[in-house]
Motif scaffolding. Structure first.
Motif, PDB file in Angstrom:
ATOM      1  N   ASP A  93       0.829  -1.212   0.000  1.00  0.00           N
ATOM      2  CA  ASP A  93       0.000   0.000   0.000  1.00  0.00           C
ATOM      3  C   ASP A  93       0.860   1.258   0.000  1.00  0.00           C
ATOM      4  O   ASP A  93       0.585   2.207  -0.733  1.00  0.00           O
ATOM      5  CB  ASP A  93      -0.950   0.022   1.199  1.00  0.00           C
ATOM      6  CG  ASP A  93      -2.099  -0.958   1.062  1.00  0.00           C
ATOM      7  OD1 ASP A  93      -2.293  -1.524  -0.031  1.00  0.00           O
ATOM      8  OD2 ASP A  93      -2.808  -1.163   2.075  1.00  0.00           O
ATOM      9  N   ILE A  94       1.898   1.271   0.823  1.00  0.00           N
ATOM     10  CA  ILE A  94       2.789   2.439   0.867  1.00  0.00           C
ATOM     11  C   ILE A  94       3.463   2.638  -0.480  1.00  0.00           C
ATOM     12  O   ILE A  94       3.561   3.758  -0.980  1.00  0.00           O
ATOM     13  CB  ILE A  94       3.836   2.294   1.986  1.00  0.00           C
ATOM     14  CG1 ILE A  94       3.170   2.413   3.356  1.00  0.00           C
ATOM     15  CG2 ILE A  94       4.951   3.326   1.837  1.00  0.00           C
ATOM     16  CD1 ILE A  94       4.090   2.098   4.516  1.00  0.00           C
ATOM     17  N   ASP A  95       3.917   1.549  -1.081  1.00  0.00           N
ATOM     18  CA  ASP A  95       4.624   1.625  -2.354  1.00  0.00           C
ATOM     19  C   ASP A  95       3.719   2.041  -3.504  1.00  0.00           C
ATOM     20  O   ASP A  95       4.140   2.768  -4.399  1.00  0.00           O
ATOM     21  CB  ASP A  95       5.263   0.264  -2.655  1.00  0.00           C
ATOM     22  CG  ASP A  95       6.161   0.307  -3.872  1.00  0.00           C
ATOM     23  OD1 ASP A  95       7.008   1.225  -3.950  1.00  0.00           O
ATOM     24  OD2 ASP A  95       6.024  -0.582  -4.736  1.00  0.00           O
ATOM     25  N   GLN A  96       2.449   1.609  -3.466  1.00  0.00           N
ATOM     26  CA  GLN A  96       1.566   1.815  -4.608  1.00  0.00           C
ATOM     27  C   GLN A  96       0.577   2.960  -4.443  1.00  0.00           C
ATOM     28  O   GLN A  96      -0.183   3.256  -5.371  1.00  0.00           O
ATOM     29  CB  GLN A  96       0.808   0.512  -4.890  1.00  0.00           C
ATOM     30  CG  GLN A  96       1.728  -0.632  -5.257  1.00  0.00           C
ATOM     31  CD  GLN A  96       1.013  -1.973  -5.332  1.00  0.00           C
ATOM     32  OE1 GLN A  96      -0.180  -2.075  -5.106  1.00  0.00           O
ATOM     33  NE2 GLN A  96       1.769  -3.012  -5.646  1.00  0.00           N
ATOM     34  N   THR A  97       0.557   3.604  -3.275  1.00  0.00           N
ATOM     35  CA  THR A  97      -0.407   4.666  -3.029  1.00  0.00           C
ATOM     36  C   THR A  97       0.340   5.989  -2.839  1.00  0.00           C
ATOM     37  O   THR A  97       0.911   6.232  -1.766  1.00  0.00           O
ATOM     38  CB  THR A  97      -1.265   4.358  -1.778  1.00  0.00           C
ATOM     39  OG1 THR A  97      -1.825   3.050  -1.915  1.00  0.00           O
ATOM     40  CG2 THR A  97      -2.366   5.386  -1.607  1.00  0.00           C
ATOM     41  N   PRO A  98       0.348   6.840  -3.858  1.00  0.00           N
ATOM     42  CA  PRO A  98       1.110   8.087  -3.768  1.00  0.00           C
ATOM     43  C   PRO A  98       0.685   9.000  -2.607  1.00  0.00           C
ATOM     44  O   PRO A  98       1.518   9.707  -2.043  1.00  0.00           O
ATOM     45  CB  PRO A  98       0.842   8.776  -5.116  1.00  0.00           C
ATOM     46  CG  PRO A  98       0.376   7.698  -6.016  1.00  0.00           C
ATOM     47  CD  PRO A  98      -0.297   6.675  -5.149  1.00  0.00           C
ATOM     48  N   ASP A 116      -0.925   8.423   3.735  1.00  0.00           N
ATOM     49  CA  ASP A 116      -0.599   9.451   4.729  1.00  0.00           C
ATOM     50  C   ASP A 116      -0.231   8.872   6.100  1.00  0.00           C
ATOM     51  O   ASP A 116      -0.347   7.678   6.347  1.00  0.00           O
ATOM     52  CB  ASP A 116      -1.739  10.454   4.868  1.00  0.00           C
ATOM     53  CG  ASP A 116      -3.041   9.835   5.354  1.00  0.00           C
ATOM     54  OD1 ASP A 116      -3.028   8.710   5.870  1.00  0.00           O
ATOM     55  OD2 ASP A 116      -4.082  10.501   5.222  1.00  0.00           O
ATOM     56  N   GLN A 117       0.226   9.751   6.973  1.00  0.00           N
ATOM     57  CA  GLN A 117       0.696   9.372   8.297  1.00  0.00           C
ATOM     58  C   GLN A 117      -0.410   8.724   9.145  1.00  0.00           C
ATOM     59  O   GLN A 117      -0.155   7.765   9.865  1.00  0.00           O
ATOM     60  CB  GLN A 117       1.247  10.606   9.025  1.00  0.00           C
ATOM     61  CG  GLN A 117       1.909  10.313  10.346  1.00  0.00           C
ATOM     62  CD  GLN A 117       3.222   9.556  10.183  1.00  0.00           C
ATOM     63  OE1 GLN A 117       3.887   9.652   9.165  1.00  0.00           O
ATOM     64  NE2 GLN A 117       3.602   8.810  11.189  1.00  0.00           N
ATOM     65  N   ASP A 118      -1.621   9.245   9.049  1.00  0.00           N
ATOM     66  CA  ASP A 118      -2.718   8.681   9.841  1.00  0.00           C
ATOM     67  C   ASP A 118      -3.024   7.244   9.417  1.00  0.00           C
ATOM     68  O   ASP A 118      -3.240   6.364  10.267  1.00  0.00           O
ATOM     69  CB  ASP A 118      -3.982   9.530   9.719  1.00  0.00           C
ATOM     70  CG  ASP A 118      -3.863  10.864  10.436  1.00  0.00           C
ATOM     71  OD1 ASP A 118      -3.067  10.952  11.401  1.00  0.00           O
ATOM     72  OD2 ASP A 118      -4.565  11.807  10.039  1.00  0.00           O
ATOM     73  N   THR A 119      -3.031   7.001   8.123  1.00  0.00           N
ATOM     74  CA  THR A 119      -3.274   5.647   7.623  1.00  0.00           C
ATOM     75  C   THR A 119      -2.135   4.726   8.035  1.00  0.00           C
ATOM     76  O   THR A 119      -2.369   3.581   8.443  1.00  0.00           O
ATOM     77  CB  THR A 119      -3.438   5.661   6.090  1.00  0.00           C
ATOM     78  OG1 THR A 119      -4.482   6.579   5.751  1.00  0.00           O
ATOM     79  CG2 THR A 119      -3.784   4.288   5.560  1.00  0.00           C
ATOM     80  N   PHE A 120      -0.906   5.225   7.966  1.00  0.00           N
ATOM     81  CA  PHE A 120       0.256   4.448   8.390  1.00  0.00           C
ATOM     82  C   PHE A 120       0.143   4.073   9.868  1.00  0.00           C
ATOM     83  O   PHE A 120       0.397   2.936  10.255  1.00  0.00           O
ATOM     84  CB  PHE A 120       1.538   5.247   8.133  1.00  0.00           C
ATOM     85  CG  PHE A 120       2.794   4.519   8.523  1.00  0.00           C
ATOM     86  CD1 PHE A 120       3.150   3.326   7.918  1.00  0.00           C
ATOM     87  CD2 PHE A 120       3.636   5.046   9.488  1.00  0.00           C
ATOM     88  CE1 PHE A 120       4.315   2.660   8.277  1.00  0.00           C
ATOM     89  CE2 PHE A 120       4.801   4.392   9.853  1.00  0.00           C
ATOM     90  CZ  PHE A 120       5.141   3.198   9.242  1.00  0.00           C
ATOM     91  N   ARG A 121      -0.253   5.017  10.705  1.00  0.00           N
ATOM     92  CA  ARG A 121      -0.410   4.770  12.137  1.00  0.00           C
ATOM     93  C   ARG A 121      -1.424   3.657  12.386  1.00  0.00           C
ATOM     94  O   ARG A 121      -1.178   2.734  13.157  1.00  0.00           O
ATOM     95  CB  ARG A 121      -0.841   6.052  12.843  1.00  0.00           C
ATOM     96  CG  ARG A 121      -1.022   5.902  14.347  1.00  0.00           C
ATOM     97  CD  ARG A 121      -1.475   7.207  14.997  1.00  0.00           C
ATOM     98  NE  ARG A 121      -2.677   7.760  14.409  1.00  0.00           N
ATOM     99  CZ  ARG A 121      -3.912   7.339  14.685  1.00  0.00           C
ATOM    100  NH1 ARG A 121      -4.106   6.368  15.535  1.00  0.00           N
ATOM    101  NH2 ARG A 121      -4.952   7.895  14.112  1.00  0.00           N
ATOM    102  N   ILE A 122      -2.538   3.720  11.702  1.00  0.00           N
ATOM    103  CA  ILE A 122      -3.587   2.709  11.866  1.00  0.00           C
ATOM    104  C   ILE A 122      -3.111   1.346  11.363  1.00  0.00           C
ATOM    105  O   ILE A 122      -3.251   0.329  12.055  1.00  0.00           O
ATOM    106  CB  ILE A 122      -4.876   3.143  11.140  1.00  0.00           C
ATOM    107  CG1 ILE A 122      -5.478   4.361  11.848  1.00  0.00           C
ATOM    108  CG2 ILE A 122      -5.876   1.991  11.053  1.00  0.00           C
ATOM    109  CD1 ILE A 122      -6.555   5.062  11.040  1.00  0.00           C
ATOM    110  N   ASP A 123      -2.542   1.322  10.160  1.00  0.00           N
ATOM    111  CA  ASP A 123      -2.101   0.048   9.570  1.00  0.00           C
ATOM    112  C   ASP A 123      -0.971  -0.587  10.373  1.00  0.00           C
ATOM    113  O   ASP A 123      -0.973  -1.801  10.620  1.00  0.00           O
ATOM    114  CB  ASP A 123      -1.665   0.252   8.117  1.00  0.00           C
ATOM    115  CG  ASP A 123      -2.828   0.573   7.195  1.00  0.00           C
ATOM    116  OD1 ASP A 123      -3.994   0.366   7.599  1.00  0.00           O
ATOM    117  OD2 ASP A 123      -2.572   1.018   6.063  1.00  0.00           O
TER     118      ASP A 123
END
Length: 85
Positions: A31-36, A39-46
């Motif tokens: 997701d990080i690699d393919q989603t330009p 964001d930080q909030d999504t990263f925190r949750i994931d």
């Protein structure tokens, strides 16, 4: 660590949590690699989701069950593990 032969159900719980953590971490990396606009909030949750699986694996490996300690306690970062670095 739980003995696979003596406590197969508990061992299975550890393996389930580790396998699920691996699957979610793989998805996180993709997701990080393919989603330009990842964001930080999504990263925190994931990443929190991955940590929860790892933490439950740790709790399960000591024989702690969610029923005995509660899901929040089983998912919390273990005080017995200290981050390195």
């Amino acid at each position: 660590m739980i003995d696979r032969k003596l406590r197969p159900l508990e061992w299975s719980d550890v393996m389930y949590e580790l396998t699920d953590a691996l699957e979610h971490l793989d998805k996180l990396v993709k997701d990080i690699d393919q989603t330009p606009d990842y964001d930080q909030d999504t990263f925190r949750i994931d990443l929190g989701h991955v940590y929860a699986h790892l933490n439950r694996a740790w709790s399960s490996s000591k024989g702690d069950t969610e029923e005995a300690v509660g899901r929040d306690a089983a998912s919390a970062f273990p005080a017995a593990l200290r981050p390195i670095g």
